[in-house]
Each structure stands twice: as structure tokens, then as C-alpha cells.
Design a protein around this motif. Structure first.
Motif, short mmCIF file in Angstrom:
data_model
loop_
_atom_site.label_atom_id
_atom_site.label_comp_id
_atom_site.label_asym_id
_atom_site.label_seq_id
_atom_site.Cartn_x
_atom_site.Cartn_y
_atom_site.Cartn_z
N SER A 1 37.27 69.69 37.56
CA SER A 1 37.39 68.63 38.57
C SER A 1 36.06 67.89 38.72
CB SER A 1 37.83 69.23 39.90
OG SER A 1 36.91 70.22 40.34
N VAL A 2 36.17 66.61 39.07
CA VAL A 2 34.99 65.75 39.25
C VAL A 2 35.15 65.02 40.58
CG1 VAL A 2 33.71 63.76 38.39
CG2 VAL A 2 34.63 65.45 36.78
N TYR A 3 34.06 65.01 41.37
CA TYR A 3 34.07 64.33 42.66
C TYR A 3 33.18 63.10 42.60
CZ TYR A 3 36.49 68.30 44.75
OH TYR A 3 37.42 69.27 45.05
N ASN A 4 33.56 62.08 43.34
CA ASN A 4 32.79 60.84 43.43
C ASN A 4 32.62 60.48 44.90
OD1 ASN A 4 31.49 58.45 42.75
ND2 ASN A 4 33.40 57.30 42.63
N ASP A 5 31.37 60.51 45.37
CA ASP A 5 31.08 60.25 46.79
C ASP A 5 31.90 61.15 47.72
OD1 ASP A 5 29.28 58.25 46.13
OD2 ASP A 5 30.81 56.69 46.15
N GLU B 1 34.77 62.45 47.24
CA GLU B 1 36.22 62.39 47.06
C GLU B 1 36.59 62.82 45.65
OE1 GLU B 1 37.79 58.60 48.05
OE2 GLU B 1 37.17 58.68 50.16
N PHE C 1 37.84 62.68 42.23
CA PHE C 1 38.08 61.60 41.27
C PHE C 1 38.90 62.08 40.10
CE2 PHE C 1 36.77 58.93 37.63
CZ PHE C 1 37.12 57.68 38.13
N ARG D 1 37.12 54.91 32.70
CA ARG D 1 36.15 55.86 33.22
C ARG D 1 36.67 57.30 33.13
NH1 ARG D 1 33.57 56.01 39.34
NH2 ARG D 1 32.11 57.72 38.96
N ARG D 2 37.93 57.50 33.48
CA ARG D 2 38.49 58.85 33.41
C ARG D 2 38.62 59.33 31.97
NH1 ARG D 2 40.88 56.68 38.10
NH2 ARG D 2 40.73 58.07 39.91
N ILE E 1 35.20 60.59 30.93
CA ILE E 1 34.88 61.87 31.56
C ILE E 1 35.62 63.00 30.85
CG2 ILE E 1 35.18 63.25 33.65
CD1 ILE E 1 34.67 60.73 35.28
N GLU F 1 44.39 57.57 40.57
CA GLU F 1 43.91 57.95 41.89
C GLU F 1 44.91 58.81 42.66
OE1 GLU F 1 46.08 54.08 42.13
OE2 GLU F 1 44.50 54.94 40.86
#
Length: 311
Positions: A5-9, A11, A13, A34-35, A38, A174
Motif C-alpha cells: 500500500s502507498v499513502y499520499n498526504d 490518504e 493512494f 502514476r499508479r 508505482i 481512487e
């Protein structure tokens, strides 16, 4: 195959993903740039994964035959260039320098690197993006053959590219990570088309978006799809939630020229521009809408559609 899992700010992502991949099955993920990046960056074990990234370049000053010979030698494969040129359908282009090929053919030749990869898992970013139809068919045939021995994952932002090449498709956005229903079933063969317009009284399709109730006239609708139990009505490139089931919508919209083209899709026939045949068991419909849109056509529905259109 696992992705962390990856979080952005703060949240989420990218959720944690675990894929059960198998041979004889091409798997696709539809997502944004972008995804995609990643996901590929998390596959660091180069002994396990062969990564093909979009817009890779080839040895443009070599001829096609010289390139194939080079790839055979560098991978130490016990194969003859002449036989592979025939298998790749490149016999007529064997003496042409790669820089002089058409953009589609040049990309097709570049993609042939995956054939020589020794890794058990192939991960391809946007492999069909620059390919014209004939080159798409040739590369699809090669991937089908490779899938007998290797696991193959295709990352794309284009639904049509996933549809023509993959047996299992997921959407990553999202809203999370979820599968799309694209497979035929025995139910498709048993369903009867209910086209009795005498019982049609509905003049508006009601939907919801952002807490608002939005009404559409049937001709405004491009197509309707079922995604994990949710019904989405597509209009001008946007989608809206609908509380009715696909069966209810099929019955109510039959008198307005709609057709149940797949277990999970209903399409407005007035918007259909082309019936696409990818293989003898793989079809789709291209719609004439605000943007290029493709939906699956079940093989069991093809004859019904032809009869309906008097083809």
C-alpha cells in the motif's frame, strides 16, 4: 504477486494488492500513469520479473533480421532467425532497418523483446498503445503462446487494450482495486431477449451523483455497466449511479433501441459504430460518443445482434 500500500498526504493512494497469477491466463490492470509507475517500481526482483515500459526504444540502425539474430545470440536461444521471422510475420520486413519501419511496426518489433525474456513473469506497460490493428493481432497471438509458460500482467489506461488481450481485468483508481466482469457464462446462452415495447412506459432514467437525482432521456445514454453489484449509467464520458438492476433496465429500455450485449453491459445501439472481431471467440463494440469507447460483446450475443441489425 504482491504490491504494498502507498499513502499520499495521509490518504490511501494505492491499496495493498495480492494477485493470484497463473499460466494460460493474461491478467490486466486498468489504471492511471502514476499508479502504473508505482506498481512497476515495486517489482524490483529482475530474476523474477521482466518489465517492459512504454516508449522503450530499439536498435533502430539494425535491420529486423539483424535484431532478431542479435536477440537470439544474446539470450543464447537455440532457435533459427528464419523460423522466428516467419513466426513473427516479419519475413517481408527482414531487410528493412527498424528506423524505416512504420511507427506501429517499429513498436511491434520492440515488443518482441518479451519473447526472449527468461523471467517467469512478464509485466507490460501499454503494449498496444501504438499498434495498428494487424500488429495488435500478431502480438496478441504471441502473448497467447507465451502465456502457456509464463505469467503475464498488462498495465494500461485503455479499457479496449485490456479487453482484447486479457482474460481477467481489474480496475485500480481512487475507489480502490476491483475486478471487472468480462467473461461469458452459460447464463448468456440461456437468456432470451425481451423486446416487447408495448409494455414500455418509462421515459426517464433516474440516477444519482453527489447526492443529486439526475434524470436522463434514454437516447442520451451511451451504455450501462454492472461493476461489483453497482449499476453505472454512462453519458458523455461520465458515469452515474442507478438503483435499478441491469435486468430491469434491459426490460425498460428495449423499446428505445438498447441491447444486452454482455452479462454486465447494456448498450445503446444508436451509438454503435463498429463490431470488432479480435479472435473467433472475442468481440467488442466501438461506440460513437464524445470519446472513443469500447464495450465487450459476448460471443453468445453476436448472432442476436446480427439478427437485430439485419446483418
Amino acid at each position: 504477486m504482491q504490491f504494498q500500500s502507498v499513502y499520499n498526504d495521509g490518504e490511501l493512494f494505492l491499496p495493498k494488492i495480492e494477485l493470484n497469477m497463473a499460466c494460460n491466463q493474461l491478467l490486466g490492470i486498468i489504471t492511471d500513469l502514476r499508479r502504473k509507475r508505482i506498481l512497476m517500481n515495486q517489482l524490483r526482483d529482475r530474476s523474477q520479473y521482466y518489465i517492459f515500459r512504454a516508449q522503450q526504444n530499439e536498435y533502430i540502425h539494425l535491420t529486423v533480421e539483424e535484431l532478431i539474430t542479435f536477440l537470439i545470440n544474446v539470450t543464447e536461444r537455440n532457435e533459427r532467425a528464419a523460423l522466428l521471422l516467419d513466426y513473427f510475420a516479419l519475413k517481408e520486413d527482414r531487410k528493412v532497418k527498424i528506423k524505416n519501419l512504420s511507427p506501429s511496426k517499429r513498436m511491434y518489433v520492440t515488443l518482441l523483446r518479451v519473447y526472449f525474456a527468461h523471467q517467469p513473469t512478464l509485466v507490460l506497460e501499454e503494449p498496444y498503445f501504438y499498434l495498428e490493428e494487424q500488429d495488435r493481432r500478431q502480438f496478441k497471438r504471441i502473448l497467447d503462446d507465451l502465456s502457456k509458460e509464463k505469467q503475464i500482467l498488462i498495465l494500461t489506461s485503455n479499457f479496449e487494450d485490456a479487453l482484447i488481450s486479457c482474460d481477467v481485468i481489474y480496475r485500480l483508481n481512487e475507489l480502490g482495486f476491483h475486478p471487472l466482469d468480462i467473461q461469458d457464462s452459460e447464463e448468456d446462452q440461456q437468456e432470451a431477449q425481451q423486446q416487447d415495447s408495448a409494455n414500455i412506459t418509462l421515459q426517464k432514467i433516474y440516477t444519482k451523483r453527489n447526492g443529486k437525482v439526475i434524470l436522463f432521456n434514454p437516447p442520451e445514454i451511451d451504455f450501462i455497466e454492472s461493476v461489483e453489484g453497482s449499476i453505472l449509467v454512462h453519458v458523455d464520458g461520465e458515469n452515474y449511479d442507478c438503483a435499478l438492476t441491469l435486468t430491469e433496465l434491459e426490460q425498460r429500455l428495449a423499446g428505445f433501441g438498447f441491447f444486452r450485449c454482455h452479462r454486465s453491459y447494456i448498450v445503446n445501439l444508436q451509438k454503435v459504430r463498429e463490431i470488432i472481431t479480435w479472435t473467433k471467440n472475442s468481440y467488442s463494440l466501438r461506440l460513437h460518443t464524445g470519446k472513443d469507447t469500447v464495450v465487450p460483446l459476448s460471443r453468445t450475443k453476436l448472432q442476436d445482434l446480427k439478427a437485430l441489425l439485419n446483418l
